[in-house]
Design a protein around this motif. Structure first.
Motif, PDB file in Angstrom:
ATOM      1  N   ALA A   1       0.762  -1.042  -0.037  1.00 51.41           N
ATOM      2  CA  ALA A   1      -0.025   0.047  -0.017  1.00 51.41           C
ATOM      3  C   ALA A   1       0.722   1.326   0.009  1.00 51.41           C
ATOM      4  O   ALA A   1       0.461   2.228  -0.570  1.00 51.41           O
ATOM      5  CB  ALA A   1      -1.044   0.157   1.012  1.00 51.41           C
ATOM      6  N   VAL A   2       2.068   1.226   0.635  1.00 49.15           N
ATOM      7  CA  VAL A   2       2.741   2.378   0.644  1.00 49.15           C
ATOM      8  C   VAL A   2       3.612   2.552  -0.592  1.00 49.15           C
ATOM      9  O   VAL A   2       4.512   3.517  -0.614  1.00 49.15           O
ATOM     10  CB  VAL A   2       3.776   2.505   1.948  1.00 49.15           C
ATOM     11  N   ASP A   3       3.522   1.799  -1.573  1.00 45.80           N
ATOM     12  CA  ASP A   3       4.078   1.895  -2.798  1.00 45.80           C
ATOM     13  C   ASP A   3       5.649   1.801  -2.772  1.00 45.80           C
ATOM     14  O   ASP A   3       6.448   2.750  -3.203  1.00 45.80           O
ATOM     15  CB  ASP A   3       3.852   3.069  -3.588  1.00 45.80           C
ATOM     16  N   PRO A   4       6.276   0.767  -1.928  1.00 43.19           N
ATOM     17  CA  PRO A   4       7.720   0.753  -1.826  1.00 43.19           C
ATOM     18  C   PRO A   4       8.574   0.504  -2.817  1.00 43.19           C
ATOM     19  O   PRO A   4       7.964  -0.191  -3.841  1.00 43.19           O
ATOM     20  CB  PRO A   4       7.685  -0.193  -0.902  1.00 43.19           C
ATOM     21  N   GLU A   5       9.895   1.073  -2.958  1.00 42.20           N
ATOM     22  CA  GLU A   5      10.596   0.557  -4.222  1.00 42.20           C
ATOM     23  C   GLU A   5      11.123  -0.774  -3.809  1.00 42.20           C
ATOM     24  O   GLU A   5      11.680  -1.473  -4.868  1.00 42.20           O
ATOM     25  CB  GLU A   5      11.786   1.511  -4.310  1.00 42.20           C
ATOM     26  N   VAL A   6      11.330  -1.154  -2.576  1.00 39.99           N
ATOM     27  CA  VAL A   6      12.181  -2.183  -2.107  1.00 39.99           C
ATOM     28  C   VAL A   6      11.256  -3.111  -1.340  1.00 39.99           C
ATOM     29  O   VAL A   6      10.759  -2.465  -0.174  1.00 39.99           O
ATOM     30  CB  VAL A   6      13.545  -2.197  -1.528  1.00 39.99           C
ATOM     31  N   MET A   7      10.829  -4.373  -1.296  1.00 38.57           N
ATOM     32  CA  MET A   7      10.357  -5.289  -0.214  1.00 38.57           C
ATOM     33  C   MET A   7      11.335  -6.209   0.213  1.00 38.57           C
ATOM     34  O   MET A   7      11.855  -6.901  -0.425  1.00 38.57           O
ATOM     35  CB  MET A   7       8.845  -5.831  -0.935  1.00 38.57           C
ATOM     36  N   LEU A   8      10.999  -6.388   1.622  1.00 35.29           N
ATOM     37  CA  LEU A   8      11.922  -7.461   2.295  1.00 35.29           C
ATOM     38  C   LEU A   8      11.113  -8.258   3.131  1.00 35.29           C
ATOM     39  O   LEU A   8      10.162  -8.087   3.611  1.00 35.29           O
ATOM     40  CB  LEU A   8      12.826  -6.641   3.295  1.00 35.29           C
ATOM     41  N   PHE A   9      11.324  -9.824   2.608  1.00 35.80           N
ATOM     42  CA  PHE A   9      10.475 -10.929   3.387  1.00 35.80           C
ATOM     43  C   PHE A   9      11.263 -11.626   4.005  1.00 35.80           C
ATOM     44  O   PHE A   9      12.147 -12.082   3.645  1.00 35.80           O
ATOM     45  CB  PHE A   9       9.914 -11.522   1.869  1.00 35.80           C
TER      46      PHE A   9
ATOM     47  N   ALA B   1       3.449 -17.977  -5.260  1.00 38.76           N
ATOM     48  CA  ALA B   1       2.902 -17.892  -6.986  1.00 38.76           C
ATOM     49  C   ALA B   1       2.343 -16.609  -6.670  1.00 38.76           C
ATOM     50  O   ALA B   1       2.439 -15.762  -7.610  1.00 38.76           O
ATOM     51  CB  ALA B   1       1.752 -18.885  -7.064  1.00 38.76           C
ATOM     52  N   GLU B   2       1.764 -15.945  -5.440  1.00 40.74           N
ATOM     53  CA  GLU B   2       1.418 -14.690  -5.427  1.00 40.74           C
ATOM     54  C   GLU B   2       2.471 -13.772  -5.564  1.00 40.74           C
ATOM     55  O   GLU B   2       2.226 -12.534  -6.152  1.00 40.74           O
ATOM     56  CB  GLU B   2       0.660 -14.359  -4.094  1.00 40.74           C
ATOM     57  N   VAL B   3       3.474 -13.921  -4.909  1.00 37.62           N
ATOM     58  CA  VAL B   3       4.599 -12.930  -4.932  1.00 37.62           C
ATOM     59  C   VAL B   3       5.472 -13.015  -6.389  1.00 37.62           C
ATOM     60  O   VAL B   3       5.601 -11.959  -6.778  1.00 37.62           O
ATOM     61  CB  VAL B   3       5.749 -13.552  -3.932  1.00 37.62           C
ATOM     62  N   LYS B   4       5.416 -14.184  -7.050  1.00 38.99           N
ATOM     63  CA  LYS B   4       5.902 -14.464  -8.584  1.00 38.99           C
ATOM     64  C   LYS B   4       4.918 -13.158  -9.220  1.00 38.99           C
ATOM     65  O   LYS B   4       5.620 -12.398 -10.163  1.00 38.99           O
ATOM     66  CB  LYS B   4       6.095 -15.495  -8.875  1.00 38.99           C
ATOM     67  N   ARG B   5       3.683 -13.275  -9.182  1.00 41.78           N
ATOM     68  CA  ARG B   5       2.951 -12.580  -9.966  1.00 41.78           C
ATOM     69  C   ARG B   5       2.878 -11.086  -9.640  1.00 41.78           C
ATOM     70  O   ARG B   5       3.058 -10.578 -10.687  1.00 41.78           O
ATOM     71  CB  ARG B   5       1.252 -13.179  -9.783  1.00 41.78           C
ATOM     72  N   LEU B   6       3.106 -10.693  -8.564  1.00 41.18           N
ATOM     73  CA  LEU B   6       3.148  -9.197  -8.358  1.00 41.18           C
ATOM     74  C   LEU B   6       4.507  -8.682  -8.636  1.00 41.18           C
ATOM     75  O   LEU B   6       4.626  -7.798  -9.427  1.00 41.18           O
ATOM     76  CB  LEU B   6       3.110  -9.107  -6.698  1.00 41.18           C
ATOM     77  N   HIS B   7       5.514  -9.605  -8.576  1.00 39.58           N
ATOM     78  CA  HIS B   7       6.864  -9.179  -8.895  1.00 39.58           C
ATOM     79  C   HIS B   7       6.828  -8.820 -10.717  1.00 39.58           C
ATOM     80  O   HIS B   7       7.344  -7.917 -11.182  1.00 39.58           O
ATOM     81  CB  HIS B   7       7.843 -10.127  -8.793  1.00 39.58           C
ATOM     82  N   ARG B   8       6.076 -10.074 -11.012  1.00 39.72           N
ATOM     83  CA  ARG B   8       6.019  -9.986 -12.773  1.00 39.72           C
ATOM     84  C   ARG B   8       5.378  -8.615 -13.170  1.00 39.72           C
ATOM     85  O   ARG B   8       5.777  -8.085 -14.056  1.00 39.72           O
ATOM     86  CB  ARG B   8       5.348 -11.139 -13.231  1.00 39.72           C
ATOM     87  N   GLU B   9       4.250  -8.304 -12.536  1.00 38.99           N
ATOM     88  CA  GLU B   9       3.482  -7.159 -12.953  1.00 38.99           C
ATOM     89  C   GLU B   9       4.141  -5.930 -12.429  1.00 38.99           C
ATOM     90  O   GLU B   9       3.673  -4.934 -13.150  1.00 38.99           O
ATOM     91  CB  GLU B   9       2.011  -7.326 -12.477  1.00 38.99           C
ATOM     92  N   GLN B  10       4.679  -5.926 -11.220  1.00 41.58           N
ATOM     93  CA  GLN B  10       5.118  -4.472 -10.487  1.00 41.58           C
ATOM     94  C   GLN B  10       6.638  -4.303 -10.334  1.00 41.58           C
ATOM     95  O   GLN B  10       6.966  -3.020 -10.455  1.00 41.58           O
ATOM     96  CB  GLN B  10       4.603  -4.335  -9.278  1.00 41.58           C
ATOM     97  N   GLY B  11       7.344  -5.213 -10.888  1.00 44.84           N
ATOM     98  CA  GLY B  11       8.741  -4.906 -10.886  1.00 44.84           C
ATOM     99  C   GLY B  11       9.555  -4.532  -9.846  1.00 44.84           C
ATOM    100  O   GLY B  11      10.523  -3.923  -9.987  1.00 44.84           O
ATOM    101  N   ARG B  12       9.225  -4.742  -8.549  1.00 44.55           N
ATOM    102  CA  ARG B  12       9.740  -4.302  -7.457  1.00 44.55           C
ATOM    103  C   ARG B  12      11.167  -4.927  -7.020  1.00 44.55           C
ATOM    104  O   ARG B  12      10.879  -6.190  -7.315  1.00 44.55           O
ATOM    105  CB  ARG B  12       8.957  -4.383  -6.050  1.00 44.55           C
ATOM    106  N   THR B  13      12.145  -4.542  -6.459  1.00 44.41           N
ATOM    107  CA  THR B  13      13.336  -5.120  -5.693  1.00 44.41           C
ATOM    108  C   THR B  13      12.760  -5.741  -4.538  1.00 44.41           C
ATOM    109  O   THR B  13      12.024  -5.270  -3.808  1.00 44.41           O
ATOM    110  CB  THR B  13      14.274  -4.103  -5.595  1.00 44.41           C
ATOM    111  N   MET B  14      13.052  -7.259  -4.679  1.00 37.96           N
ATOM    112  CA  MET B  14      12.732  -8.035  -3.474  1.00 37.96           C
ATOM    113  C   MET B  14      13.768  -8.674  -2.759  1.00 37.96           C
ATOM    114  O   MET B  14      14.580  -9.223  -3.671  1.00 37.96           O
ATOM    115  CB  MET B  14      11.510  -9.043  -3.972  1.00 37.96           C
ATOM    116  N   VAL B  15      13.739  -8.845  -1.481  1.00 37.82           N
ATOM    117  CA  VAL B  15      14.793  -9.614  -0.928  1.00 37.82           C
ATOM    118  C   VAL B  15      14.214 -10.451  -0.063  1.00 37.82           C
ATOM    119  O   VAL B  15      13.343 -10.286   0.661  1.00 37.82           O
ATOM    120  CB  VAL B  15      15.750  -8.686  -0.014  1.00 37.82           C
ATOM    121  N   PHE B  16      14.136 -11.762  -0.315  1.00 31.08           N
ATOM    122  CA  PHE B  16      13.598 -12.761   0.316  1.00 31.08           C
ATOM    123  C   PHE B  16      14.446 -13.966   1.207  1.00 31.08           C
ATOM    124  O   PHE B  16      15.265 -14.281   0.743  1.00 31.08           O
ATOM    125  CB  PHE B  16      12.769 -13.625  -0.754  1.00 31.08           C
TER     126      PHE B  16
END
Length: 352
Positions: free
Chosen positions: A182-190, A207-222
């Motif tokens: 909701a805060v529209d972050p550039e980076v998401m840390l899981f 699968a939800e995380v993969k879909r969101l990444h594909r659609e929104q292109g955020r940097t993710m650290v998991f």
């Protein structure tokens, strides 16, 4: 995919817990962690880590409990203060940030999703999703509108008026994910967000995380201790042991060319045909050698996906890259790999 900021650079990062941390003027580079702990009573939780994360990358940190992976992810936003080293987000020095700038970083630029959802039980789902925007001072109408959008994005519009305890564990984790988005972050840390979920729900959340990444292109650290999860989600994987990096590479590099016995033990039971690509089993086309007329595949095709064609064709598979045939794969090479005979060609990953 949306073009975003979010590049992360880490250099020489250390975190030491205990009384010795305040007395050190330089990191104990030459002292083994066990010896340091015996001598000082302090623990080296993160030891001399250096890596870069590209914008839009899913970067997975994997290791057993106590390997330092959760400490590492908390150091990235200084929820835990590093002892030594450099942290930069899009070139900005995170360790030099004052309290005001650090609050802005956590409220606007970086969001965290934890294993424990941390939902407010006395607030409805939509209010939980909007909570970060409320902390940020956004007007009520705007934050509720944004929360509605995020609930729709994760498929939970129908429970907006419910309370958290009325939801399943998987749905609660989706609420946590919507709140982070909701805060529209550039980076998401899981930080191991799905480890407490049932296997089927966990798979759905991956699968939800993969879909969101594909659609929104955020940097993710998991962060995870689960190899299957790491291989499924990561563009690259950093394997940690006792606070230090053991290997950094793509899933194929980790599985196909483990850096040592520790990593090899992790990947021993992984079906390599599900992870490795044709690039790993092809032989380069010799100068002047005809490519033939066998089935054609991209070099990045996972071996499993080429199996039906390999089994049905007597001719070698043609492997393309950039519109050019770069190699051939004989059927026996693939079938031998499936049967466990032979080793794939060595790949290039970082043993660190």
């Amino acid at each position: 995919m949306v073009e975003r900021a979010g590049a992360i650079d880490v250099h020489g990062l250390w975190k030491i817990f205990g009384p010795e941390e305040r007395r050190l003027s330089a990191p104990p580079v030459d002292e083994p962690s066990a010896a340091f702990r015996a001598r000082t009573g302090s623990t080296i939780a993160v030891r001399d880590l250096s890596f870069s994360i590209a914008r839009g990358e899913v970067f997975v940190v994997m290791g057993l409990s106590g390997s330092g992976k959760s400490t590492l992810v908390r150091c990235l936003t200084r929820l835990i203060e590093p002892t030594f080293g450099e942290l930069r987000l899009d070139g900005e020095d995170v360790r030099a940030m004052d309290e005001r700038r650090l609050r802005e970083l956590r409220r606007r630029t970086v969001s965290m999703v934890f294993q424990h959802f941390g939902l407010l039980p006395h607030r409805r789902v939509i209010e939980n999703v909007a909570f970060g925007l409320e902390i940020r001072g956004e007007p009520k109408g705007e934050r509720l509108r944004r929360a509605e959008e995020m609930l729709d994005l994760v498929g939970l519009s129908h429970v907006a008026a419910s309370y958290p305890d009325q939801l399943s564990g998987g749905m609660q984790q989706r609420v946590g994910l919507a709140r982070a988005l909701a805060v529209d972050p550039e980076v998401m840390l899981f930080d191991e967000p799905f480890s407490a979920l049932d296997p089927l729900i966990r798979r759905d959340m991956q699968a939800e995380v993969k879909r969101l990444h594909r659609e929104q292109g955020r940097t993710m650290v998991f962060i995870t201790h689960d190899l299957a999860e790491a291989l499924k989600l990561g563009d690259r994987i950093l394997v940690m042991r006792e606070g230090a990096a053991v290997q950094l590479g793509t899933p194929a590099e980790i599985v196909g060319a483990p850096a040592d016995d520790y990593v090899a033990d992790f990947v021993r039971d992984v079906p390599r045909s599900h992870v490795l690509t044709l690039r790993w089993v092809m032989r380069p086309l010799a100068p002047g050698e005809p490519a033939g007329d066998g089935p054609a595949f991209s070099a990045e095709t996972v071996i499993r996906d080429a199996l039906p064609a390999a089994a049905a064709s007597e001719a070698p598979l043609r492997v393309f890259e950039g519109g050019v045939v770069v190699g051939l794969v004989e059927r026996g090479r693939i079938l031998g790999l499936i049967a466990g005979a032979g080793e794939p060609a060595a790949g290039a990953s970082e043993s660190v």
